[in-house]
Design a protein around this motif. Structure first.
Motif, PDB file in Angstrom:
ATOM      1  N   TYR A 203     102.934   9.508  56.032  1.00  0.00           N
ATOM      2  CA  TYR A 203     102.114  10.690  56.321  1.00  0.00           C
ATOM      3  C   TYR A 203     100.638  10.330  56.140  1.00  0.00           C
ATOM      4  O   TYR A 203     100.252   9.756  55.123  1.00  0.00           O
ATOM      5  CB  TYR A 203     102.482  11.849  55.379  1.00  0.00           C
ATOM      6  CG  TYR A 203     101.695  13.092  55.675  1.00  0.00           C
ATOM      7  CD1 TYR A 203     101.771  13.694  56.925  1.00  0.00           C
ATOM      8  CD2 TYR A 203     100.854  13.659  54.717  1.00  0.00           C
ATOM      9  CE1 TYR A 203     101.033  14.832  57.218  1.00  0.00           C
ATOM     10  CE2 TYR A 203     100.116  14.804  54.995  1.00  0.00           C
ATOM     11  CZ  TYR A 203     100.212  15.380  56.248  1.00  0.00           C
ATOM     12  OH  TYR A 203      99.472  16.502  56.534  1.00  0.00           O
ATOM     13  N   THR A 204      99.817  10.648  57.116  1.00  0.00           N
ATOM     14  CA  THR A 204      98.418  10.197  57.138  1.00  0.00           C
ATOM     15  C   THR A 204      97.428  11.354  57.138  1.00  0.00           C
ATOM     16  O   THR A 204      97.623  12.348  57.842  1.00  0.00           O
ATOM     17  CB  THR A 204      98.163   9.404  58.449  1.00  0.00           C
ATOM     18  OG1 THR A 204      99.060   8.321  58.509  1.00  0.00           O
ATOM     19  CG2 THR A 204      96.739   8.888  58.508  1.00  0.00           C
ATOM     20  N   ARG A 205      96.357  11.199  56.352  1.00  0.00           N
ATOM     21  CA  ARG A 205      95.144  12.019  56.528  1.00  0.00           C
ATOM     22  C   ARG A 205      94.006  11.034  56.758  1.00  0.00           C
ATOM     23  O   ARG A 205      93.869  10.064  56.019  1.00  0.00           O
ATOM     24  CB  ARG A 205      94.841  12.855  55.274  1.00  0.00           C
ATOM     25  CG  ARG A 205      95.880  13.914  54.962  1.00  0.00           C
ATOM     26  CD  ARG A 205      96.084  14.906  56.076  1.00  0.00           C
ATOM     27  NE  ARG A 205      94.904  15.678  56.451  1.00  0.00           N
ATOM     28  CZ  ARG A 205      94.650  16.925  56.018  1.00  0.00           C
ATOM     29  NH1 ARG A 205      95.471  17.524  55.194  1.00  0.00           N
ATOM     30  NH2 ARG A 205      93.566  17.566  56.421  1.00  0.00           N
ATOM     31  N   ALA A 206      93.205  11.265  57.779  1.00  0.00           N
ATOM     32  CA  ALA A 206      92.106  10.333  58.080  1.00  0.00           C
ATOM     33  C   ALA A 206      90.939  11.086  58.686  1.00  0.00           C
ATOM     34  O   ALA A 206      91.107  12.176  59.254  1.00  0.00           O
ATOM     35  CB  ALA A 206      92.590   9.250  59.052  1.00  0.00           C
ATOM     36  N   ASP A 207      89.744  10.492  58.552  1.00  0.00           N
ATOM     37  CA  ASP A 207      88.546  11.170  59.066  1.00  0.00           C
ATOM     38  C   ASP A 207      87.438  10.143  59.312  1.00  0.00           C
ATOM     39  O   ASP A 207      87.582   8.964  58.960  1.00  0.00           O
ATOM     40  CB  ASP A 207      88.078  12.217  58.044  1.00  0.00           C
ATOM     41  CG  ASP A 207      87.373  13.397  58.716  1.00  0.00           C
ATOM     42  OD1 ASP A 207      86.827  13.212  59.830  1.00  0.00           O
ATOM     43  OD2 ASP A 207      87.357  14.487  58.122  1.00  0.00           O
ATOM     44  N   ALA A 208      86.353  10.630  59.905  1.00  0.00           N
ATOM     45  CA  ALA A 208      85.156   9.796  60.074  1.00  0.00           C
ATOM     46  C   ALA A 208      84.092  10.364  59.142  1.00  0.00           C
ATOM     47  O   ALA A 208      83.338  11.249  59.535  1.00  0.00           O
ATOM     48  CB  ALA A 208      84.691   9.835  61.524  1.00  0.00           C
ATOM     49  N   LEU A 209      84.078   9.886  57.902  1.00  0.00           N
ATOM     50  CA  LEU A 209      83.142  10.414  56.909  1.00  0.00           C
ATOM     51  C   LEU A 209      81.891   9.545  56.809  1.00  0.00           C
ATOM     52  O   LEU A 209      80.837  10.010  56.411  1.00  0.00           O
ATOM     53  CB  LEU A 209      83.813  10.508  55.538  1.00  0.00           C
ATOM     54  CG  LEU A 209      85.080  11.361  55.473  1.00  0.00           C
ATOM     55  CD1 LEU A 209      85.645  11.392  54.052  1.00  0.00           C
ATOM     56  CD2 LEU A 209      84.806  12.780  55.960  1.00  0.00           C
ATOM     57  N   VAL A 210      82.012   8.267  57.162  1.00  0.00           N
ATOM     58  CA  VAL A 210      80.859   7.355  57.105  1.00  0.00           C
ATOM     59  C   VAL A 210      80.016   7.516  58.373  1.00  0.00           C
ATOM     60  O   VAL A 210      78.797   7.578  58.314  1.00  0.00           O
ATOM     61  CB  VAL A 210      81.331   5.881  56.983  1.00  0.00           C
ATOM     62  CG1 VAL A 210      80.136   4.944  56.848  1.00  0.00           C
ATOM     63  CG2 VAL A 210      82.276   5.709  55.809  1.00  0.00           C
ATOM     64  N   ALA A 211      80.680   7.574  59.520  1.00  0.00           N
ATOM     65  CA  ALA A 211      79.979   7.687  60.806  1.00  0.00           C
ATOM     66  C   ALA A 211      80.596   8.819  61.622  1.00  0.00           C
ATOM     67  O   ALA A 211      81.308   8.573  62.601  1.00  0.00           O
ATOM     68  CB  ALA A 211      80.045   6.367  61.562  1.00  0.00           C
ATOM     69  N   PRO A 212      80.307  10.067  61.211  1.00  0.00           N
ATOM     70  CA  PRO A 212      80.940  11.203  61.905  1.00  0.00           C
ATOM     71  C   PRO A 212      80.589  11.240  63.388  1.00  0.00           C
ATOM     72  O   PRO A 212      81.361  11.730  64.200  1.00  0.00           O
ATOM     73  CB  PRO A 212      80.369  12.433  61.193  1.00  0.00           C
ATOM     74  CG  PRO A 212      79.601  11.948  60.036  1.00  0.00           C
ATOM     75  CD  PRO A 212      79.438  10.470  60.109  1.00  0.00           C
ATOM     76  N   GLU A 213      79.432  10.655  63.739  1.00  0.00           N
ATOM     77  CA  GLU A 213      79.001  10.700  65.144  1.00  0.00           C
ATOM     78  C   GLU A 213      79.913   9.883  66.054  1.00  0.00           C
ATOM     79  O   GLU A 213      79.869  10.011  67.269  1.00  0.00           O
ATOM     80  CB  GLU A 213      77.534  10.242  65.280  1.00  0.00           C
ATOM     81  CG  GLU A 213      77.231   8.790  64.944  1.00  0.00           C
ATOM     82  CD  GLU A 213      77.081   8.486  63.446  1.00  0.00           C
ATOM     83  OE1 GLU A 213      77.555   9.261  62.603  1.00  0.00           O
ATOM     84  OE2 GLU A 213      76.485   7.428  63.123  1.00  0.00           O
ATOM     85  N   TYR A 214      80.754   9.022  65.454  1.00  0.00           N
ATOM     86  CA  TYR A 214      81.664   8.211  66.277  1.00  0.00           C
ATOM     87  C   TYR A 214      83.083   8.781  66.331  1.00  0.00           C
ATOM     88  O   TYR A 214      83.954   8.211  66.965  1.00  0.00           O
ATOM     89  CB  TYR A 214      81.717   6.770  65.755  1.00  0.00           C
ATOM     90  CG  TYR A 214      80.479   5.992  66.130  1.00  0.00           C
ATOM     91  CD1 TYR A 214      80.404   5.358  67.363  1.00  0.00           C
ATOM     92  CD2 TYR A 214      79.397   5.940  65.278  1.00  0.00           C
ATOM     93  CE1 TYR A 214      79.264   4.681  67.732  1.00  0.00           C
ATOM     94  CE2 TYR A 214      78.241   5.265  65.635  1.00  0.00           C
ATOM     95  CZ  TYR A 214      78.179   4.640  66.863  1.00  0.00           C
ATOM     96  OH  TYR A 214      77.057   3.973  67.229  1.00  0.00           O
TER      97      TYR A 214
END
Ligand SMILES: NC(=O)c1ccc[n+]([C@@H]2O[C@H](COP(=O)([O-])OP(=O)(O)OC[C@H]3O[C@@H](n4cnc5c(N)ncnc54)[C@H](O)[C@@H]3O)[C@@H](O)[C@H]2O)c1
Length: 340
Positions: A203-214
């Protein structure tokens, strides 16, 4: 040619003269006993030339390298997308194969590559270097010897070095890198540290927290993956692409009778005490942290080539880790636990 100990020298050709290929080339030329860096190839001829010149060896094309009858083995350090095809071609050329992780980005391509190495009856080893770090190897031995009882909770952490100002080269990082190229280390580590057990659900949770613009380009830089094993153990693998204090790799297995912890962030035991507190120097990069492990994995490969032995990390190990990575990607996309 023979080594000082009378053993035959193992002649290796390297394909992929980028960052990690440059490091492995240096290790083969200087640190791996009984190995010779005999040829370097890259689809960018200037990269092959520059690296080959550094070690006074031959820059060649990939075709020339694979046809060279003097080479005993091929070390593949190209971009991941090229790995499975290069493994297949090297095996068909009758060479022993060592390939950086991930050995492939898809299971069908990996299966074809494994089948080619089986057909050719050549050794095939994959670059899961953490297994060769002394503390991780000792953790595995302790677990396998029953030293912590049955694993119940497991963690594996990868935080890649970062600096203020966001993610460098974000536009060059392929989609899904965090699962197939970064966390693949953690998936392999967790599977290896739970010997005999099989992962059953992810089960995965993932995000773009360092480079949200990408994020809209599909680039994720922060992820937690929960893996459940058939012996009951619950594991988390986590990664982030921007650790300001340097490369951070750790593993922990908590069992019914104890716990093992591996991973060393400090470059030495030195502690510096002053008015602002207690300080330690941390290791900035994978090359610094895992130098000995990178040398050891190729030292073992050279031994495997010389003795036609069984590689310590196999194509099947690469497949098991890739299967978890692909399940983790599906779990992210579908917002649900995925059975393996
Ligand atoms: N084990 C580790 O700790 C570790 C660390 C870093 C990278 N890696 C892996 O190593 C691989 C390379 O990473 P990198 O950071 O060195 O990348 P890089 O971009 O710096 O280098 C890749 C090189 O491969 C060459 N190349 C691409 N396709 C090729 C082909 N078909 N034939 C020949 N050469 C080709 C490129 O021109 C480039 O020079 C990746 O799979 C990566 O996941 C492993």
């Amino acid at each position: 040619m023979r080594t000082d100990h009378g053993l035959p020298v193992v002649r290796l050709g390297l394909i992929g003269a980028g960052r990690i290929g440059t490091m492995h080339a240096g290790n083969i030329a200087r640190h791996v006993p009984g190995a010779e860096l005999a040829a370097v190839a890259d689809t960018r001829p200037e990269a092959a030339q520059k690296l080959a010149a550094r070690y006074d060896t031959a820059p060649v094309t990939v075709d020339e390298l694979l046809k060279d009858p003097e080479l005993d083995g091929v070390v593949i350090t190209s971009l991941a997308i090229a790995h499975s095809e290069l493994i297949t071609r090297a095996a068909e050329a009758g060479k022993a194969v060592w390939c950086e992780k991930p050995a492939s980005l898809t299971l069908p391509e990996l299966d074809r590559a494994i089948a080619a190495t089986d057909r050719a009856d050549v050794p095939f080893q994959v670059g899961f270097n953490r297994r060769f770090a002394k503390d991780f190897a000792a953790a595995r031995r302790t677990i396998a010897d029953g030293g912590i009882g049955t694993p119940r909770l497991m963690r594996s952490i990868t935080r890649d070095p970062g600096r203020p100002g966001g993610l460098r080269y974000a536009d060059r990082i392929p989609q899904w890198t965090i699962f197939r190229e970064t966390l693949i280390h953690d998936f392999d580590t967790l599977l290896w540290l739970n010997p005999g057990a099989r992962p059953v659900e992810v089960y995965t949770r993932a995000d773009a927290l360092v480079a949200p613009e990408y994020k809209e380009n599909g680039l994720l830089d922060t992820a937690v993956v929960m893996i459940t094993f058939d012996n009951g153990a619950i594991a988390t693998a986590e990664a982030n692409f921007s650790s300001y204090y340097g490369y951070d790799v750790r593993g922990e297995v908590f069992g019914s009778e104890g716990m093992v912890v591996a991973g060393q962030l400090a470059s030495s035991a030195l502690e510096h005490y002053n008015a602002s507190g207690v300080h330690q120097q941390t290791l900035r990069s994978d090359e610094e942290m895992f130098h000995d492990a990178y040398v050891q994995e190729l030292t073992d490969f050279v031994d495997v080539v010389r003795t036609n032995g069984v590689p310590p990390v196999t194509g099947q190990d690469a497949r098991n880790a890739l299967q978890v990575a692909l399940a983790a990607m599906a779990s992210y996309e579908e917002h649900r636990p995925v059975r393996i």
